[in-house]
Scaffold this motif. Structure first.
Motif, PDB file in Angstrom:
ATOM      1  N   THR A 146     -19.668   5.716   1.579  1.00  0.00           N
ATOM      2  CA  THR A 146     -20.850   5.915   2.417  1.00  0.00           C
ATOM      3  C   THR A 146     -21.398   4.582   2.940  1.00  0.00           C
ATOM      4  O   THR A 146     -22.509   4.531   3.462  1.00  0.00           O
ATOM      5  CB  THR A 146     -21.933   6.667   1.643  1.00  0.00           C
ATOM      6  N   GLU A 205       0.856  -1.193   0.000  1.00  0.00           N
ATOM      7  CA  GLU A 205       0.000   0.000   0.000  1.00  0.00           C
ATOM      8  C   GLU A 205       0.889   1.239   0.000  1.00  0.00           C
ATOM      9  O   GLU A 205       1.725   1.397   0.881  1.00  0.00           O
ATOM     10  CB  GLU A 205      -0.916  -0.016   1.233  1.00  0.00           C
ATOM     11  N   ASN A 243     -10.587   4.686  -1.530  1.00  0.00           N
ATOM     12  CA  ASN A 243     -12.048   4.741  -1.481  1.00  0.00           C
ATOM     13  C   ASN A 243     -12.627   3.882  -0.358  1.00  0.00           C
ATOM     14  O   ASN A 243     -13.713   4.165   0.136  1.00  0.00           O
ATOM     15  CB  ASN A 243     -12.633   4.293  -2.822  1.00  0.00           C
ATOM     16  N   SER A 244     -11.886   2.852   0.043  1.00  0.00           N
ATOM     17  CA  SER A 244     -12.427   1.968   1.084  1.00  0.00           C
ATOM     18  C   SER A 244     -12.547   2.664   2.431  1.00  0.00           C
ATOM     19  O   SER A 244     -13.201   2.149   3.330  1.00  0.00           O
ATOM     20  CB  SER A 244     -11.560   0.708   1.215  1.00  0.00           C
ATOM     21  N   LYS A 247     -19.594  -2.620  -0.717  1.00  0.00           N
ATOM     22  CA  LYS A 247     -20.437  -3.772  -0.393  1.00  0.00           C
ATOM     23  C   LYS A 247     -19.843  -5.070  -0.912  1.00  0.00           C
ATOM     24  O   LYS A 247     -20.157  -6.145  -0.434  1.00  0.00           O
ATOM     25  CB  LYS A 247     -21.840  -3.583  -1.001  1.00  0.00           C
ATOM     26  N   VAL A 304     -22.822   1.773   2.106  1.00  0.00           N
ATOM     27  CA  VAL A 304     -24.074   1.050   1.866  1.00  0.00           C
ATOM     28  C   VAL A 304     -23.768  -0.363   1.359  1.00  0.00           C
ATOM     29  O   VAL A 304     -23.012  -0.537   0.406  1.00  0.00           O
ATOM     30  CB  VAL A 304     -24.981   1.786   0.862  1.00  0.00           C
TER      31      VAL A 304
END
Ligand SMILES: Cc1cc2nc3c(=O)[nH]c(=O)nc-3n(C[C@H](O)[C@H](O)[C@H](O)COP(=O)(O)OP(=O)(O)OC[C@H]3O[C@@H](n4cnc5c(N)ncnc54)[C@H](O)[C@@H]3O)c2cc1C
Ligand SMILES: [Zn+2]
Lengths: 402, 77
Positions: A64, A51, A59-60, A357, A66
């Motif tokens: 938001t 990393e 982004n992880s 998700k 969901v």
């Protein structure tokens, strides 16, 4: 599980080795989950996750959160349902409190066409293993008393679909739980380690050049989010990806009573409440392809306006902060996972605005692919070669926002 | 402030007035005609850096503006 039962996360940082069985580029959810499932399901632990920044810094750790499986095509419903189920047991499995909370999602229909679309969504979900029902305005009001059924007189709510298994989880904790679970079993995670080139032998990728020196591996996987185009080019690959910013914002604290997640395709917005009581609001991507993390006032204004159309109580709240991530958008709004045609090099991308998700199932399936050398059936439809073969998996209506 | 697109007819205007137009460029190395078609249909250069691109001034003069923008900063060069 809750905050009183949990122990501190225990990361085992170690010095990098020169060779691994598997090198995963990118310590976001997808990279970490792949390492976690390689270790837990296949006993493959000679693995490094590289990393360039800090784990979950992409982004992880910016989404938001969901989690849902109410998609519009059979292949996607099946895949995301697997992920919804893996999330439900992830807390017990990792013994980490990821703050998984089942909330249910209401997807509003403001016109005849949208009513038909939400009825179709319920049918296709039911047929392929996800629980979704069509609900009337009266039932919507019962599930979410805060909603204005007249939609501010502009966007009346004529019905909707309800998907009770939809949930949220604390994104950082998901990343940490997976990283810790992998490291506990011997996987190396190296932060502040950027991959700067791929090492090739003929048409085979055999390792990576990094800011911490070269490392070799039998399999190299790319899980670098919005930065995938440049990385794949090092392997000689062209991708159908365009990188777009996606913004979101939260309000100040609201009484902890807003239960469901509320979404609308016509209004291109969605709303939920965080465990801290903030109202969390998101929208669709910015129009310009970009790697810039700039946040804008125009987004705040238009998105807040649309959210208030459905939920007038938001008017009383103030905006606390906003942020941006850069998303790997695929042309059909479906992910791209698997072999690439370049030996030793696999990828997971096209996670766009919808990949949080998918972290458990994406990781589980990619781990199986790497361990067995064969594409698992669940993700076969999402292979990169689908574009050349004219088998795109178009699902914009379900994936366009979150 | 929004990104400002310098329209030669209308002056600097907010990006929200414009529609994005990608300038497709199939690399010369791809010679097979079928592969060139696939590339044109699906693939993107998606550079992290300066990019040549076009913007259609939908809510203005309705003309195309061509410019170079650095996708790391959104600065128009
Ligand atoms: C505002 C916002 C809201 C969202 N909301 C939702 C939602 O509600 N539900 C949902 O399902 N999805 C959502 N998403 C999408 C979701 O966040 C992503 O699809 C998902 O996190 C992608 O995970 P990833 O591991 O592929 O990428 P990332 O988490 O971006 O990880 C990639 C990592 O690779 C690293 N990296 C890049 N290049 C290199 C290199 N050369 N060497 C080493 N490391 C490198 C980066 O530093 C980064 O940490 C949202 C996204 C945003 C931005
Ligand atoms: Zn103009």
């Amino acid at each position: 599980m809750n905050e009183f039962q949990e122990k501190l996360v225990n990361f085992k940082w170690v010095e990098p080795k020169k060779t691994y069985d598997v090198i995963i580029i990118g310590g976001g959810g997808h990279g970490l989950a792949t390492a976690y499932y390689l270790a837990t399901r296949h006993n493959i632990t000679n693995v490094a996750v590289l990393e360039r920044n800090y784990i979950g810094g992409g982004n992880s750790g910016r989404n938001t959160t969901v989690i849902r499986s109410n998609y519009g095509i059979p292949e996607a419903v099946r895949f995301y349902q697997r992920s919804v189920e893996l999330y439900q047991t992830l807390e017990d499995e990792t013994e980490r409190w990821i703050m998984h909370a089942q909330k249910g999602i209401l997807w509003m229909a403001h016109g005849e066409t949208a009513v038909r679309a939400e009825k179709a969504r319920a049918e296709i979900n039911t047929a392929f293993g996800a629980k979704t029902v069509f609900v009337t305005p009266k039932e919507i009001k019962e599930i979410c008393p805060e909603v204005d059924l007249t939609g501010g007189g502009v966007w009346p709510i004529m019905g909707g679909s309800y998907h009770p298994e939809a949930a949220t989880a604390r994104h950082d904790r998901v990343n940490w739980a997976l990283a810790e679970g992998a490291m506990k079993r011997g996987v190396h995670v190296h932060q502040n380690t950027a991959v700067t080139n791929l090492i090739k032998s003929g048409n085979r990728v055999i390792g990576v050049e990094t800011t911490a020196g070269p490392m070799h591996a039998n399999v190299v996987m790319s899980a670098v989010g919005g930065h995938v185009t440049g990385l794949a080019a090092l392997a000689g690959l062209r991708l159908p990806i365009r990188t777009h910013p996606l913004q979101a914002f939260v309000t100040n604290h609201y009484e902890q009573k807003f239960h469901p997640i509320v979404a609308s395709t016509s209004l291109l917005t969605y709303v939920s409440q965080t465990a801290r009581g903030e109202m969390l609001i998101g929208a669709e991507i910015d129009r310009q392809p970009s790697y810039s993390y700039r946040s804008g006032h125009h987004f705040l204004q238009t998105c807040a306006h649309r959210a208030m159309t459905m939920l007038p109580f938001l008017r009383q709240l103030r905006i606390l902060r906003q942020w941006t991530g850069v998303c790997d958008m695929s042309p059909d709004y479906s992910p791209i996972m698997g072999f690439t045609g370049v030996d030793g090099f696999v990828l997971t991308t096209g996670w766009g605005t919808w990949g949080f998700k998918a972290i458990p199932a994406g990781g589980e399936q990619m781990a199986q692919l790497i361990a067995t050398g064969e594409t698992p059936e669940l993700i076969a439809p999402f292979a990169l070669d689908r574009f050349a073969q004219d088998r795109t998996m178009a699902d914009r209506g379900s994936a366009g926002t979150h | 402030m929004s990104i400002q697109i310098p329209c030669p007819h209308c002056g600097p205007r907010p990006i929200e007035e414009f529609a994005f137009g990608e300038i497709l460029a199939v690399p010369d190395q791809i010679t097979d005609p079928d592969e060139r078609d696939i590339d044109r249909a699906f693939m993107h250069n998606n550079p992290e850096g300066p990019q040549r691109e076009a913007w259609f001034h939908t809510y203005g003069c309705r003309r195309w503006v061509t410019l170079t923008r650095d996708t790391r900063t959104d600065q128009i060069i």
